[in-house]
Design a protein around this motif. Structure first.
Motif, PDB file in Angstrom:
ATOM      1  N   UNK A  27     -11.465   8.076   5.370  1.00 41.46           N
ATOM      2  CA  UNK A  27     -12.578   8.982   5.683  1.00 41.46           C
ATOM      3  C   UNK A  27     -13.455   9.202   4.442  1.00 41.46           C
ATOM      4  N   UNK A  28     -12.801   9.353   3.297  1.00 36.24           N
ATOM      5  CA  UNK A  28     -13.519   9.725   2.073  1.00 36.24           C
ATOM      6  C   UNK A  28     -13.978   8.526   1.249  1.00 36.24           C
ATOM      7  N   UNK A  29     -13.678   7.319   1.716  1.00 38.48           N
ATOM      8  CA  UNK A  29     -13.849   6.127   0.871  1.00 38.48           C
ATOM      9  C   UNK A  29     -15.224   6.061   0.194  1.00 38.48           C
ATOM     10  N   UNK A  30     -16.274   6.366   0.934  1.00 39.51           N
ATOM     11  CA  UNK A  30     -17.621   6.169   0.388  1.00 39.51           C
ATOM     12  C   UNK A  30     -18.002   7.178  -0.690  1.00 39.51           C
ATOM     13  N   UNK A  31     -17.246   8.255  -0.833  1.00 37.63           N
ATOM     14  CA  UNK A  31     -17.622   9.236  -1.855  1.00 37.63           C
ATOM     15  C   UNK A  31     -16.684   9.242  -3.065  1.00 37.63           C
ATOM     16  N   UNK A  32     -15.589   8.486  -3.003  1.00 35.98           N
ATOM     17  CA  UNK A  32     -14.698   8.401  -4.170  1.00 35.98           C
ATOM     18  C   UNK A  32     -15.435   7.684  -5.300  1.00 35.98           C
ATOM     19  N   UNK A  33     -15.354   8.272  -6.494  1.00 35.58           N
ATOM     20  CA  UNK A  33     -16.082   7.695  -7.629  1.00 35.58           C
ATOM     21  C   UNK A  33     -15.511   6.319  -7.977  1.00 35.58           C
ATOM     22  N   UNK A  34     -16.381   5.356  -8.288  1.00 33.68           N
ATOM     23  CA  UNK A  34     -15.874   4.065  -8.770  1.00 33.68           C
ATOM     24  C   UNK A  34     -15.073   4.322 -10.052  1.00 33.68           C
ATOM     25  N   UNK A  35     -13.936   3.732 -10.147  1.00 32.41           N
ATOM     26  CA  UNK A  35     -13.128   3.915 -11.349  1.00 32.41           C
ATOM     27  C   UNK A  35     -12.198   5.105 -11.303  1.00 32.41           C
ATOM     28  N   UNK A  36     -12.255   5.889 -10.221  1.00 30.58           N
ATOM     29  CA  UNK A  36     -11.308   7.013 -10.119  1.00 30.58           C
ATOM     30  C   UNK A  36      -9.891   6.466 -10.058  1.00 30.58           C
ATOM     31  N   UNK A  37      -8.979   7.167 -10.729  1.00 33.82           N
ATOM     32  CA  UNK A  37      -7.558   6.827 -10.636  1.00 33.82           C
ATOM     33  C   UNK A  37      -7.038   7.339  -9.298  1.00 33.82           C
ATOM     34  N   UNK A  38      -6.223   6.533  -8.615  1.00 35.10           N
ATOM     35  CA  UNK A  38      -5.716   6.962  -7.312  1.00 35.10           C
ATOM     36  C   UNK A  38      -4.199   7.133  -7.357  1.00 35.10           C
ATOM     37  N   UNK A  39      -3.749   8.279  -6.900  1.00 35.68           N
ATOM     38  CA  UNK A  39      -2.316   8.556  -6.795  1.00 35.68           C
ATOM     39  C   UNK A  39      -1.951   8.511  -5.316  1.00 35.68           C
ATOM     40  N   UNK A  40      -1.353   7.408  -4.896  1.00 34.61           N
ATOM     41  CA  UNK A  40      -0.913   7.278  -3.504  1.00 34.61           C
ATOM     42  C   UNK A  40       0.533   7.763  -3.416  1.00 34.61           C
ATOM     43  N   UNK A  41       0.738   8.771  -2.599  1.00 32.82           N
ATOM     44  CA  UNK A  41       2.081   9.356  -2.461  1.00 32.82           C
ATOM     45  C   UNK A  41       2.713   8.756  -1.220  1.00 32.82           C
ATOM     46  N   UNK A  42       3.617   7.817  -1.446  1.00 29.89           N
ATOM     47  CA  UNK A  42       4.196   7.092  -0.319  1.00 29.89           C
ATOM     48  C   UNK A  42       5.314   7.921   0.306  1.00 29.89           C
ATOM     49  N   UNK A  43       5.067   8.384   1.531  1.00 30.98           N
ATOM     50  CA  UNK A  43       6.016   9.261   2.218  1.00 30.98           C
ATOM     51  C   UNK A  43       6.733   8.451   3.295  1.00 30.98           C
ATOM     52  N   UNK A  44       8.049   8.330   3.180  1.00 36.21           N
ATOM     53  CA  UNK A  44       8.758   7.510   4.161  1.00 36.21           C
ATOM     54  C   UNK A  44       8.686   8.112   5.563  1.00 36.21           C
ATOM     55  N   UNK A  45       8.654   7.236   6.570  1.00 31.61           N
ATOM     56  CA  UNK A  45       8.558   7.658   7.969  1.00 31.61           C
ATOM     57  C   UNK A  45       9.954   7.986   8.470  1.00 31.61           C
ATOM     58  N   UNK A  46      10.338   9.258   8.357  1.00 33.74           N
ATOM     59  CA  UNK A  46      11.676   9.659   8.777  1.00 33.74           C
ATOM     60  C   UNK A  46      11.657  11.147   9.069  1.00 33.74           C
ATOM     61  N   UNK A  47      12.532  11.598   9.952  1.00 30.48           N
ATOM     62  CA  UNK A  47      12.638  13.033  10.184  1.00 30.48           C
ATOM     63  C   UNK A  47      13.626  13.672   9.204  1.00 30.48           C
ATOM     64  N   UNK A  48      14.316  12.853   8.431  1.00 27.30           N
ATOM     65  CA  UNK A  48      15.213  13.403   7.407  1.00 27.30           C
ATOM     66  C   UNK A  48      14.368  14.022   6.295  1.00 27.30           C
ATOM     67  N   UNK A  49      14.816  15.161   5.804  1.00 31.79           N
ATOM     68  CA  UNK A  49      14.003  15.871   4.815  1.00 31.79           C
ATOM     69  C   UNK A  49      14.119  15.293   3.421  1.00 31.79           C
ATOM     70  N   UNK A  50      15.304  14.835   3.068  1.00 28.56           N
ATOM     71  CA  UNK A  50      15.545  14.424   1.697  1.00 28.56           C
ATOM     72  C   UNK A  50      14.551  13.401   1.161  1.00 28.56           C
TER      73      UNK A  50
END
Lengths: 233, 233
Positions: free
Chosen positions: B47-70
């Motif tokens: 959704x935000x792709x067009x407004x992210x600054x070129x060269x911005x550092x991106x922190x992708x938080x990979x969240x596993x697909x599970x109902x387990x909380x841990x």
């Protein structure tokens, strides 16, 4: 070709919380419309003031301050007729709505009168609900939690029946009902979880513990009760 | 001076439904963060792709697909630690949140981990709730009507207990629960008032009478039941 009626949510108060689409459509509209109380400024117009095109025609729909339906219906009938004239003339009309047009918004009265005769597009906006949560620093709902939104003027029995089972409650339209709402929430053991927010996202916004909230409260105020939101996943 | 963490709602899908403030803050942020499922694109980032600054550092938080909380907790712990490093280095971080950060948004897990150590500002966004109402042409609530928002995964007994008394119901997170939800709403006599909306405000959005809705439904879908909204004032 008739014009298009846009019902445009302008958000909760901070003009920067208008959407890009709202700003574009309002800025391009040859006609803007909005409801207003007699002798008052339109809050929606104030929010959008900087993006209204110079020279735009303005249709102010003066809605009398009364709980009687007849005079308000007549005001919306008249406003709808004036908007219809502009649409028939091929002009687009942007109707300015504080918050979101379909969330306690008076735009729905114009929608009901015009949507079967003219093309209408509703542009959603940021509501006071999430604006107040942001200002209060209170997550509303997570995962499988339920949210209940209640108008403060509901009587105690109706409110009480709806207080159970929801992790989060938002009580809008607090105003002169504040004293009664405090007593009800205290009696139900919910006062400690309750926060009061007024004029969220405006310069004069305030947040207070419920029991310190003013009586009466201003119209643009809300009580949030967050019983459950468990942000620790 | 540490940086500021912004939890930024980017709205329901149409990039033009970002707020002016969201676009400004994201465009100015040296670091953007967002949760993402393994191997998938982040919807909020799209959704935000067009407004992210070129060269911005991106922190992708990979969240596993599970109902387990841990595993999910570990992912947010790790994401919060990476965001904290940037904030400690004086950099502002914009965390991208589809819809609104505090309305079923995963931002609250980062908020819970970071808000006591760093300045945090939550920027509310347009929710799927009002976006679906706009697409469906269904006013949600007027005057003294109550609104109940329910997650579809709740079991039938919990859902049924919350169906009464509210003029308007919104059921989110429909997905694989669609068949069961249809049966429940039919049994409660609510199916005729129900409309189904998927991917509201995106090019591929659809709205259908409830009984024609797909089973399972996509994750980004909603059932709206509008029993009472009386737009004729």
């Amino acid at each position: 070709m008739s014009g298009v009626l846009y019902g445009v949510g302008v958000g909760p108060g901070d003009p920067e919380l208008m959407t890009l689409k709202a700003a574009r459509l309002i800025g391009a509209a040859p006609v803007v419309a909005y409801p207003v109380l007699p002798g008052a400024e339109s809050f929606a117009r104030t929010i959008a003031a900087d993006v209204i095109a110079p020279g735009a025609v303005e249709i102010a729909i003066e809605v009398p301050m009364t709980t009687a339906r007849g005079p308000a219906q007549a005001a919306y009938d008249d406003g709808a007729a004036r908007i219809a004239l502009a649409l028939e003339g091929g002009q687009d009309v942007a109707c300015l709505c504080e918050g979101d047009p379909f969330f306690y918004g008076s735009f729905m009265y114009l929608f009901a009168r015009l949507a079967d005769r003219f093309p209408v597009e509703v542009v959603p906006g940021v509501t006071s609900l999430t604006a107040c949560a942001a200002v209060a620093g209170r997550p509303l709902v997570a995962r499988n939690e339920a949210l209940v939104v209640l108008p403060g003027p509901l009587d105690d029995d109706r409110l009480r029946a709806r207080l159970e089972g929801a992790q989060t409650l938002a009580i809008l339209k607090v105003g002169r009902h504040m004293g009664r709402l405090k007593r009800l929430l205290v009696a139900e053991g919910l006062a400690d979880n309750a926060v009061y927010v007024e004029r969220a996202t405006l310069a004069e916004e305030r947040r207070l513990p419920l029991l310190e909230a003013p009586e009466p409260a201003p119209y643009f105020s809300m009580i949030l009760v967050t019983k459950g939101a468990d942000p620790w996943l």
